[in-house]
Enzyme design. Structure first.
Site, short mmCIF file in Angstrom:
data_model
loop_
_atom_site.label_atom_id
_atom_site.label_comp_id
_atom_site.label_asym_id
_atom_site.label_seq_id
_atom_site.Cartn_x
_atom_site.Cartn_y
_atom_site.Cartn_z
N TYR A 54 9.37 40.36 -10.19
CA TYR A 54 8.06 40.32 -10.84
C TYR A 54 7.09 41.31 -10.19
CZ TYR A 54 9.54 36.11 -13.40
OH TYR A 54 10.19 35.22 -14.22
N ALA A 229 3.50 30.73 -25.57
CA ALA A 229 3.80 31.75 -26.59
C ALA A 229 2.90 32.96 -26.41
CB ALA A 229 3.67 31.16 -28.00
N GLY A 231 0.00 33.33 -25.77
CA GLY A 231 -1.36 33.23 -26.33
C GLY A 231 -1.42 33.47 -27.82
N1 LIG Z 1 13.43 33.18 -16.72
C1 LIG Z 1 12.99 34.21 -17.42
O1 LIG Z 1 13.78 35.04 -17.94
C2 LIG Z 1 11.52 34.37 -17.61
C3 LIG Z 1 11.01 35.35 -18.50
C4 LIG Z 1 9.63 35.46 -18.65
C5 LIG Z 1 8.78 34.61 -17.93
N2 LIG Z 1 9.29 33.67 -17.05
C6 LIG Z 1 8.43 32.74 -16.29
O2 LIG Z 1 7.60 32.05 -17.23
C7 LIG Z 1 6.22 32.20 -16.88
C8 LIG Z 1 5.38 32.21 -18.14
O3 LIG Z 1 5.76 33.29 -18.99
P1 LIG Z 1 4.70 34.28 -19.67
O4 LIG Z 1 3.56 34.45 -18.75
O5 LIG Z 1 5.41 35.44 -20.15
O6 LIG Z 1 4.27 33.47 -20.98
P2 LIG Z 1 3.12 32.38 -21.34
O7 LIG Z 1 2.94 31.39 -20.24
O8 LIG Z 1 3.49 31.87 -22.67
O9 LIG Z 1 1.83 33.28 -21.53
C9 LIG Z 1 1.00 33.70 -20.48
C10 LIG Z 1 0.46 35.07 -20.82
O10 LIG Z 1 -0.22 35.03 -22.07
C11 LIG Z 1 -1.60 35.34 -21.88
N3 LIG Z 1 -2.41 34.44 -22.70
C12 LIG Z 1 -2.22 33.12 -22.89
N4 LIG Z 1 -3.14 32.62 -23.74
C13 LIG Z 1 -3.94 33.65 -24.07
C14 LIG Z 1 -5.06 33.78 -24.93
N5 LIG Z 1 -5.56 32.73 -25.61
N6 LIG Z 1 -5.64 34.98 -25.03
C15 LIG Z 1 -5.16 36.05 -24.35
N7 LIG Z 1 -4.08 35.99 -23.52
C16 LIG Z 1 -3.47 34.80 -23.39
C17 LIG Z 1 -1.85 35.13 -20.41
O11 LIG Z 1 -2.95 35.92 -19.99
P3 LIG Z 1 -4.12 35.22 -19.09
O12 LIG Z 1 -3.59 35.21 -17.70
O13 LIG Z 1 -5.28 36.14 -19.30
O14 LIG Z 1 -4.36 33.85 -19.65
C18 LIG Z 1 -0.55 35.55 -19.79
O15 LIG Z 1 -0.46 36.95 -19.69
C19 LIG Z 1 6.18 33.51 -16.08
O16 LIG Z 1 5.07 33.57 -15.20
C20 LIG Z 1 7.49 33.43 -15.31
O17 LIG Z 1 7.30 32.62 -14.16
C21 LIG Z 1 10.65 33.55 -16.91
#
Ligand SMILES: NC(=O)c1ccc[n+]([C@@H]2O[C@H](COP(=O)([O-])OP(=O)(O)OC[C@H]3O[C@@H](n4cnc5c(N)ncnc54)[C@H](OP(=O)(O)O)[C@@H]3O)[C@@H](O)[C@H]2O)c1
Length: 324
Positions: A54, A229, A231
C-alpha cells in the site's frame, strides 16, 4: 460497535475494521491518517488492515509513526497485513507484475512490514492474491517459521476461492482465519454466484460459488474490502463514468441508500455497512475512508438496522433483474 471472536489470536475484535491502504497517499499524509486513526479508536475500532504494497510501503510507515507518536498500546490493537503481490520492476527493471508465495518472499515481506509498522509482531498475515505457482508446502514452511519466531500469530488469505483455500488447508499447522474479498452493494458477486437455476444470466465475480457458506462451515471470517463501494453509492461523483454494469447499479441504488439514510436519521455509510452486517455470515467490513465523519458513520452500522424487505430491495436494485 459489534465485536467478533478471532479464537486463533485469543481475542474479540471490532466487527468493522479500518483499512489503511490510503494512509500513505498524498504529499503530506500524516495529519489525515492521524485523524482517521484517532477517530477509529474513539468509535471502538481496534482492527487495522494493511499490505506491504500500500502506497509502496508508505501506508504502513505512516501508521507506525502515528502509533509511536500517540504512544498507543500495541497489545490493544489488532494489526493485519498482506503479502504476495509484486509490482513490475521489483526487484529489478523488467520484472513483471506478479504474485509470489515463495518462502523467501513471504518472510522478507513480513520483515519489511514489521519494520515499517514499528512492531515486533503481526496479529494476522494474509496471502494477498492467489499465486498460480504456489507450492502449499513452501507456504506452510514460511508460516511455520514466522509463527515460531513470534513474528505472526495467525494466517489467512485474500481473494481466494473455496477450492484454493481447500488446497492450502491440509498443509497448515493452524486453521486459516480469514478470506478478504470484495463485497458491497456495488459488487454482489458473493451472492450472485451462489444462486443456482439462473441460466439466462451470466454470473460474474472473483469469489466463485458458495464462498460465504464455505467460510461459515469452515469457521473462516469473511472480510469485505471496499464495503463503501468507493463512495459511489453515497454521493461521490466519479471522475470518469463508471463502467457498466456498475454505472446503472449505482444510479438505482444510490437514491435508495439516501432515502433509507433519511428515514433512519443516519448517514448513507451506515446504511451501506448495515446491509453487509445484516448477512448472517458475520462479515467484517474493512472500510478505507480517512474521513472522520465517514468512519464514525461506518462504526454506527448494525446488523438489525435494515429489515429483510429493505435488504432485498437494495440487493434487487443492485442486481437490476428479478430473482428467479
Ligand atoms: N484484499 C484486497 O485485494 C484489497 C483491495 C482493495 C482494498 N483492500 C482493503 O480494503 C480497504 C477499503 O478499500 P477501499 O478504500 O478501496 O474502498 P472503500 O472503503 O469502499 O472506499 C474508501 C474510499 O472511497 C472514498 N469515499 C468513500 N465515500 C466517499 C464519498 N461519499 N465521497 C468521496 N469519496 C468517498 C474514500 O475517500 P475518503 O477517505 O475521502 O472518505 C476512500 O478513498 C482498503 O483500505 C484496504 O485495507 C483490500
Amino acid at each position: 460497535m459489534e465485536r467478533i471472536r478471532y479464537p486463533a489470536i485469543h481475542r474479540t475484535v471490532s466487527q468493522t475494521a479500518l483499512g489503511c491502504m490510503h494512509f500513505g497517499q498524498g504529499d503530506a499524509p500524516l495529519p489525515r491518517a492521524r485523524a482517521a486513526l484517532e477517530t477509529a479508536l474513539a468509535v471502538g475500532i481496534d482492527f487495522f488492515d494493511h499490505a506491504d504494497i500500500y502506497a509502496g510501503g508508505r501506508s504502513e510507515s505512516v501508521f507506525g509513526q502515528i502509533m509511536e507518536e500517540l504512544k498507543l498500546d500495541r497489545s490493544a490493537l489488532v494489526l493485519q497485513s498482506k503479502c504476495g503481490i509484486r509490482f513490475a520492476d521489483d526487484p529489478a527493471p523488467g520484472a513483471p507484475h506478479r504474485f509470489d508465495f515463495s518462502r523467501e518472499h513471504i518472510i522478507r515481506s513480513v520483515e519489511g512490514s514489521l519494520q515499517r509498522l514499528r512492531t515486533d509482531y503481526l496479529d494476522i498475515l494474509l496471502l494477498h492474491r492467489p499465486d498460480f505457482l504456489m507450492d502449499p508446502e513452501e507456504v506452510a514452511s514460511a508460516f511455520a517459521h514466522l509463527r515460531e519466531s513470534g513474528k505472526v500469530r495467525a494466517f489467512g488469505v485474500s481473494n481466494q476461492t473455496p477450492s484454493q483455500i481447500a488446497l492450502l488447508r491440509p498443509y497448515m499447522a493452524s486453521p486459516l482465519v480469514a478470506n478478504q474479498v470484495e463485497f458491497s452493494l456495488l459488487k454482489t458477486s458473493l451472492l450472485d454466484t451462489a444462486m443456482v437455476s439462473e441460466g439466462r444470466f451470466p454470473t460474474s465475480g472473483c469469489a466463485g460459488d458458495g464462498t460465504l457458506d464455505f467460510h461459515r462451515i469452515q469457521g473462516i471470517h469473511t472480510q469485505a474490502w471496499a464495503p463503501l463501494a468507493y463512495g459511489y453509492l453515497s454521493g461521490r461523483t466519479p471522475g470518469d463514468p463508471l463502467p457498466e454494469p456498475y454505472r446503472s447499479a449505482a444510479e438505482r441504488v444510490t437514491p435508495m441508500v439516501l432515502n433509507l439514510a433519511r428515514a433512519h436519521g443516519c448517514a448513507p455509510e451506515t446504511i451501506l455497512l448495515s446491509w453487509i452486517l445484516r448477512h448472517p455470515a458475520g462479515i467484517q467490513p474493512i472500510v478505507g475512508t480517512r474521513d472522520p465523519a465517514r468512519i464514525a458513520a461506518s462504526a454506527a452500522a448494525t446488523s438489525d438496522l435494515l429489515s429483510r424487505e429493505d435488504w432485498y430491495r437494495l440487493y434487487l436494485a443492485s442486481r437490476g433483474r428479478p430473482l428467479p
